[in-house]
Design a protein around this motif. Structure first.
Motif, mmCIF file in Angstrom:
data_model
loop_
_atom_site.group_PDB
_atom_site.id
_atom_site.type_symbol
_atom_site.label_atom_id
_atom_site.label_comp_id
_atom_site.label_asym_id
_atom_site.label_seq_id
_atom_site.Cartn_x
_atom_site.Cartn_y
_atom_site.Cartn_z
ATOM 1 N N ASN A 25 0.837 -1.188 0.000
ATOM 2 C CA ASN A 25 0.000 0.000 0.000
ATOM 3 C C ASN A 25 0.879 1.248 0.000
ATOM 4 O O ASN A 25 1.810 1.363 0.790
ATOM 5 C CB ASN A 25 -0.916 0.018 1.232
ATOM 6 C CG ASN A 25 -1.827 -1.193 1.286
ATOM 7 O OD1 ASN A 25 -2.401 -1.580 0.283
ATOM 8 N ND2 ASN A 25 -1.961 -1.792 2.459
ATOM 9 N N ASN A 27 -1.301 -1.022 -4.200
ATOM 10 C CA ASN A 27 -2.350 -0.021 -4.054
ATOM 11 C C ASN A 27 -1.688 1.344 -3.885
ATOM 12 O O ASN A 27 -1.375 1.763 -2.780
ATOM 13 C CB ASN A 27 -3.248 -0.343 -2.849
ATOM 14 C CG ASN A 27 -3.887 -1.708 -2.972
ATOM 15 O OD1 ASN A 27 -4.466 -2.029 -3.998
ATOM 16 N ND2 ASN A 27 -3.770 -2.516 -1.941
ATOM 17 N N ASN A 86 -3.065 -0.578 -8.693
ATOM 18 C CA ASN A 86 -4.236 0.277 -8.536
ATOM 19 C C ASN A 86 -3.751 1.702 -8.310
ATOM 20 O O ASN A 86 -3.704 2.203 -7.188
ATOM 21 C CB ASN A 86 -5.100 -0.208 -7.360
ATOM 22 C CG ASN A 86 -5.592 -1.622 -7.576
ATOM 23 O OD1 ASN A 86 -6.098 -1.947 -8.634
ATOM 24 N ND2 ASN A 86 -5.406 -2.471 -6.584
ATOM 25 N N ASP A 137 -6.341 4.315 -0.849
ATOM 26 C CA ASP A 137 -5.230 3.351 -0.921
ATOM 27 C C ASP A 137 -5.348 2.241 0.113
ATOM 28 O O ASP A 137 -4.343 1.798 0.691
ATOM 29 C CB ASP A 137 -3.880 4.068 -0.768
ATOM 30 C CG ASP A 137 -3.596 5.052 -1.888
ATOM 31 O OD1 ASP A 137 -4.255 4.949 -2.930
ATOM 32 O OD2 ASP A 137 -2.739 5.935 -1.709
ATOM 33 N N CYS A 148 -8.352 1.769 -3.935
ATOM 34 C CA CYS A 148 -8.521 0.561 -3.131
ATOM 35 C C CYS A 148 -8.530 -0.670 -4.037
ATOM 36 O O CYS A 148 -8.972 -0.612 -5.190
ATOM 37 C CB CYS A 148 -9.816 0.623 -2.325
ATOM 38 S SG CYS A 148 -9.886 2.022 -1.170
ATOM 39 N N ALA A 149 -8.050 -1.804 -3.521
ATOM 40 C CA ALA A 149 -7.986 -3.021 -4.327
ATOM 41 C C ALA A 149 -9.340 -3.718 -4.413
ATOM 42 O O ALA A 149 -9.756 -4.146 -5.479
ATOM 43 C CB ALA A 149 -6.949 -3.974 -3.744
#
Length: 400
Positions: free
Chosen positions: A72, A92, A114, A326, A350-351
């Protein structure tokens, strides 16, 4: 009576899936960002009542030793970050691929980004072969001298080392130093390539021809203050910098400076501007305004969390709303009404966002750069929680 199975993961490994596991359930729902399979597992899945929702499905040998991880925030892939074993990776946030990262990229069987990705042209094919990018992909020319950093200043120090070369930067070049001899820099035969170049008005005519035709030229008025970093824009900062401001990074606008924003005549930012919703109208009314991205937050910020569950009680703690940025996995309590989600929630980078089918449209309306929005078939407890007929599995990485 057999139960149902609902499994949710960022990385789901099905390569060891057995008929015994599948036959134990009446229906199986699998939701993931990356799913690892093999021909044997795919054959088994087709024989049973299985629903698979995934962003990326990767076939791998049975004996392949693959490790999975989730990152992240900002990430750099380089020779120094090469993993020892083969990996699948979910990022992310923003990712930067350095020119020496070829062997590192070959260690990743799968990548899901992402956010924004930056890659040299020579590695673009290798990167895109492994990566799924839910965001912007930036590629720079191989022949260029790559100058790192969020910006490059063209000043007296740069002039001393300048050569007859093409220089590239991901964001922009800045030439506002009144001590820079613009004519001498032009005589060196330098060329510059970047999405944007910021030039002082007094030297713009001399330097503009040195930039590629697709470079956006921004001419700064005299007296503009330049901040070469991210900036927390408060009332005190506005008093310090004055009414003309250019920021070479991300800007977070504080609620205490909303009134002072109205005094700005000129405001440019090369990164993302994050501001409270109540400041949006005043900010957008600035006469000369430019930025890379605008992120308007309607409430309390949750950033970079591996897991987050949004409930009515949590939303009640923050009547101004909630922004999830995130985060790897976000779950919504079914008790949250679509109208509440649309008015008080935001999801960015966000995943995986889990919700009910009733909530799905509202979630999609307030989401950006989200890899997957998974909607459960029932509007009861999410993912089978508290449902006696459904077994639930929740994990960042899950092997069945």
């Amino acid at each position: 009576m057999k139960k149902k199975l609902n499994a949710n993961a960022i990385v789901l490994d099905l390569r060891r899936l057995t008929e015994e596991t599948l036959s134990a359930y009446e229906h199986i729902s699998l939701n993931a960002v990356i799913t690892l399979t093999n021909p044997r597992a795919q054959a088994l899945l087709s024989q049973y009542d299985v629903k698979l929702n995934t962003v990326l499905c990767k076939n791998l040998p049975d004996d392949a030793d693959i490790r999975a991880s989730v990152t992240n925030g900002k990430t750099t892939l380089s020779a120094a970050s090469k993993p020892e074993a083969k990996q699948v990776l979910v990022i992310n946030g923003k990712v930067t691929v350095l020119p020496d990262a070829a062997e590192t990229l070959r260690q990743y069987e799968a990548l899901v980004v992402n956010g924004k990705a930056t890659c040299p042209a020579s590695l673009a094919a290798l990167f895109t072969e492994a990566a799924t990018v839910n965001g912007k992909l930036v590629i720079y020319p191989d022949e260029a001298v790559v100058l790192s950093g969020r910006s490059v200043k063209l000043d007296r120090a740069f002039l001393l080392r300048a050569q007859e070369r093409l220089y590239w930067n991901e964001r922009l070049f800045v030439a506002v130093d009144p001590k820079l001899d613009a004519a001498a820099l032009a005589a060196k035969g330098c060329r510059f390539a970047a999405p944007k170049a910021v030039l002082a008005e007094s030297m713009a005519e001399t330097l503009a021809p040195l930039f590629t035709e697709d470079t956006e030229l921004v001419i700064l008025p005299d007296g503009t203050a330049v901040v070469d970093d991210d900036l927390d824009l408060t009332a005190a900062a506005l008093r310090r910098y004055g009414t003309k401001l250019y920021v070479l990074g991300d800007v977070t606008v504080s609620a205490d400076c909303i009134a002072a924003l109205g005094k700005l005549e000129f405001f440019h930012a090369s990164g993302t501007v994050t501001l409270p919703q109540e400041a949006e109208e005043t900010f957008c009314a600035i006469p000369d305004l430019a930025y890379d991205e605008l992120r308007v937050l309607s409430g309390h910020l949750f950033s970079g969390l591996p897991k987050l569950t949004l409930t009515p009680d949590l939303l009640a703690q923050y009547p101004e709303g909630i922004a999830c940025v995130d985060c790897a996995m976000v779950r919504l309590d079914p008790a949250l009404l679509p109208d509440e989600i649309a008015k008080h929630c935001q999801f960015d980078g966000c995943a995986l966002v889990q919700c009910t089918e009733v909530q799905q449209n509202a979630v999609a309306a307030v989401s950006r750069n989200v890899a997957q929005i998974h909607a459960s078939q029932k509007d009861g407890p999410l993912s089978g929680l508290s449902d006696p007929d459904t077994a639930s599995m929740q994990a960042l990485q899950l092997t069945l």
